[in-house]
Scaffold this active site. Structure first.
Site, PDB file in Angstrom:
ATOM      1  N   LYS A 241      89.490  52.454  15.134  1.00 39.71           N
ATOM      2  CA  LYS A 241      90.904  52.095  14.926  1.00 39.71           C
ATOM      3  C   LYS A 241      91.881  53.210  15.299  1.00 39.71           C
ATOM      4  O   LYS A 241      92.137  53.417  16.478  1.00 39.71           O
ATOM      5  CB  LYS A 241      91.087  51.577  13.497  1.00 39.71           C
ATOM      6  CG  LYS A 241      90.342  50.253  13.306  1.00 39.71           C
ATOM      7  CD  LYS A 241      90.770  49.418  12.130  1.00 39.71           C
ATOM      8  CE  LYS A 241      90.176  48.023  12.253  1.00 39.71           C
ATOM      9  NZ  LYS A 241      89.291  47.642  11.175  1.00 39.71           N
TER      10      LYS A 241
ATOM     11  N   PHE B 179      83.114  44.936   4.599  1.00 37.48           N
ATOM     12  CA  PHE B 179      83.482  44.526   5.959  1.00 37.48           C
ATOM     13  C   PHE B 179      83.154  45.655   6.908  1.00 37.48           C
ATOM     14  O   PHE B 179      83.709  46.754   6.801  1.00 37.48           O
ATOM     15  CB  PHE B 179      84.967  44.155   6.102  1.00 37.48           C
ATOM     16  CG  PHE B 179      85.257  43.647   7.491  1.00 37.48           C
ATOM     17  CD1 PHE B 179      85.005  42.328   7.832  1.00 37.48           C
ATOM     18  CD2 PHE B 179      85.718  44.503   8.479  1.00 37.48           C
ATOM     19  CE1 PHE B 179      85.217  41.868   9.132  1.00 37.48           C
ATOM     20  CE2 PHE B 179      85.929  44.042   9.780  1.00 37.48           C
ATOM     21  CZ  PHE B 179      85.682  42.727  10.101  1.00 37.48           C
TER      22      PHE B 179
ATOM     23  N   ASP C 234      81.835  54.223   6.153  1.00 42.72           N
ATOM     24  CA  ASP C 234      82.614  53.540   7.187  1.00 42.72           C
ATOM     25  C   ASP C 234      84.081  53.860   6.931  1.00 42.72           C
ATOM     26  O   ASP C 234      84.708  53.301   6.025  1.00 42.72           O
ATOM     27  CB  ASP C 234      82.340  52.030   7.126  1.00 42.72           C
ATOM     28  CG  ASP C 234      83.109  51.252   8.194  1.00 42.72           C
ATOM     29  OD1 ASP C 234      84.052  51.817   8.789  1.00 42.72           O
ATOM     30  OD2 ASP C 234      82.780  50.064   8.414  1.00 42.72           O
TER      31      ASP C 234
HETATM   32  C1  LIG Z   1      88.004  46.935  11.466  1.00 41.14           C
HETATM   33  C2  LIG Z   1      86.796  47.442  10.789  1.00 41.14           C
HETATM   34  C3  LIG Z   1      85.547  47.440  11.437  1.00 41.14           C
HETATM   35  C4  LIG Z   1      85.328  46.806  12.792  1.00 41.14           C
HETATM   36  O1  LIG Z   1      86.092  47.377  13.793  1.00 41.14           O
HETATM   37  P1  LIG Z   1      86.324  46.552  15.169  1.00 41.14           P
HETATM   38  O2  LIG Z   1      87.022  47.545  16.050  1.00 41.14           O
HETATM   39  O3  LIG Z   1      87.177  45.375  14.799  1.00 41.14           O
HETATM   40  O4  LIG Z   1      84.989  46.144  15.671  1.00 41.14           O
HETATM   41  C5  LIG Z   1      84.479  47.986  10.778  1.00 41.14           C
HETATM   42  N1  LIG Z   1      84.604  48.528   9.553  1.00 41.14           N
HETATM   43  C6  LIG Z   1      85.792  48.551   8.898  1.00 41.14           C
HETATM   44  C7  LIG Z   1      85.872  49.183   7.551  1.00 41.14           C
HETATM   45  C8  LIG Z   1      86.917  47.994   9.491  1.00 41.14           C
HETATM   46  O5  LIG Z   1      88.077  47.965   8.830  1.00 41.14           O
END
Ligand SMILES: *Cc1c(COP(=O)(O)O)cnc(C)c1O
Length: 421
Positions: free
Chosen positions: A260, A146, A231
């Site tokens: 985040k 994700f 990520d």
């Molecule tokens: C939440 C998330 C994203 C995307 O972030 P947004 O601020 O919702 O665009 C990308 N990678 C990971 C691992 C995430 O948990």
């Protein structure tokens, strides 16, 4: 039309359903205020937050130090655009360098935008530094990843629902199984610019890879002159018991993506951290964002980072997480398939749908959100007290022992889009 203060939770929910797009299926709790690990609904009922806005509020809701930074900066200047300089951006860039050791940072807003930025950097690095033929670069990611919801990013997804109806997608993207270093080695070609990976897969259900996996992929990437992009949008900034989850294996990725908790939930702030070699591929005009690097975001992000360090949130996550994991592992329930996690980032995989369990927990005052049908993810704010954590775990234990919620058979596991390299 009623005055706004008279609106009841049911009115607000109906309004949202009538006027909003239905791209979410939230639990029916209408939150009105929040503080620390707790949120309060329209009726004044309190709930313990076991989701933390997908780890965006690691510092707890409405942290006073971040709030102060937000208000003070909002009274001075909020947005300049990068057409001009502002006095906050340099401070955030230096702060990120001192905290993480990475040479340079490129600020954006949402996580998905930062992922896109990293993919663009990798492609241009591939063409200009690695000298892959123009338009031929390939990026490898992992099955069940994700990384967000933009078209390029869902082009990397193996989740049929995330892709369905949104194609066509960009070329040059493919996936290998997560946790399988040999599969990565096999998939790499001379056109491979980067390997993008979550150190622990969050949305897939808090999947911790086999010990040594990250060290192996780091070595494979180095041998093949392929950028390792991690990520850390959900796993980073203390969530797994270290500042970044990659640190559990002592590696040094080429690119780190953060978002985040970088703002403690006040404001969307994300960034790509990397070397001069990689971020140096961007020339003026190559890439940008009106809000990226704005002074309000930068002031908030610095305060949010200070809270993580000053309040030792990574250490708290390690201690409280180890305790919570051992407690949940001791739980005997015929409905549990597995309990796993790292730091205060835990998952309980069930042999039945998790949604009814989350609804039963909500009725008991604990907010969790299911992920992938049968997994309950547990990710409280890292400031949670031991007593509150205990109380929340007790509610989970009670609900899972009762066997009251959810008698449905397990749903069929949905298919996986084939995106092999
Ligand atoms: C939440 C998330 C994203 C995307 O972030 P947004 O601020 O919702 O665009 C990308 N990678 C990971 C691992 C995430 O948990």
């Amino acid at each position: 039309m009623p005055v706004e203060t008279d609106l009841k939770a049911t009115d607000l929910m109906a309004m949202e359903e009538q006027f909003g797009a239905h791209n979410y299926h939230p639990l029916d709790v209408v939150i009105r205020s929040a503080s620390g690990a707790w949120v309060t609904d329209e009726n004044g009922r309190r709930y313990l937050d076991f989701l933390s806005a997908y780890s965006a509020v690691n510092q707890g809701h409405c942290h006073p130090a971040i709030f102060r930074a937000l208000v003070e900066q909002a009274q001075r200047v909020t947005l300049t655009s990068r057409a001009f300089r502002n006095d906050q951006l340099p401070l955030l860039l230096r702060h990120l360098h001192q905290l993480t050791g990475y040479d340079r940072a490129l600020p954006m807003n949402s996580g998905a935008e930062a992922v896109e930025t990293a993919l663009k950097a990798a492609r241009k690095w591939g063409e200009t530094v690695k000298r892959i033929a123009p338009g031929q670069t390939q990026i490898i990611a992992c099955a069940n990843n994700f990384h967000g919801r933009t078209i390029a990013v869902v082009g990397l997804s193996t989740e049929p629902q995330y892709r369905s109806g949104f194609g066509p997608f960009p070329d040059g993207l493919c996936t290998v199984p997560f946790g399988d270093a040999a599969a990565l080695r096999q998939a790499i070609t001379p056109q491979t610019a980067a390997f993008l990976v979550e150190p622990i897969q969050g949305e897939a259900g808090v999947i911790v890879p086999p010990e040594g996996y990250l060290r192996q992929v780091a070595a494979i990437c180095r041998e093949n002159n392929v950028l390792l992009i991690v990520d850390e949008i959900q796993s980073g900034l203390g969530r797994t018991g270290k500042l970044f989850a990659y640190m559990h294996e002592g590696i040094q990725p080429d690119v780190v993506i953060v978002g985040k908790a970088l703002s403690g939930g006040f404001y969307p702030v994300s960034a790509v951290l990397s070397s001069t070699e990689v971020l140096g591929v961007f020339q003026p005009g190559d890439h940008g964002s009106t809000f990226g690097g704005n002074p309000l975001a930068c002031a908030v992000a610095r305060a949010a980072l200070r809270v993580i360090v000053d309040e030792r949130l990574a250490e708290r996550s390690a201690e409280l997480g180890a305790y919570a994991l051992s407690r949940l592992k001791a739980l005997r329930s015929s409905r549990i398939v597995e309990v796993r996690g790292r730091g205060l980032w835990l998952a309980i995989e069930l042999n039945q749908p998790a949604r009814p369990v989350c609804e039963a927990l909500s009725a008991r005052g604990v907010l969790c959100k299911e992920t992938h049908e049968r997994v309950i993810r547990i990710a409280p704010p890292l400031v949670i007290s031991r007593e509150d954590l205990d109380w929340g775990l007790e509610q989970i234990e009670t609900v899972l022992r009762e066997g009251a919620a959810g008698k449905e058979a397990a749903p069929e596991v949905t298919g996986v889009a084939v995106l092999s390299c």
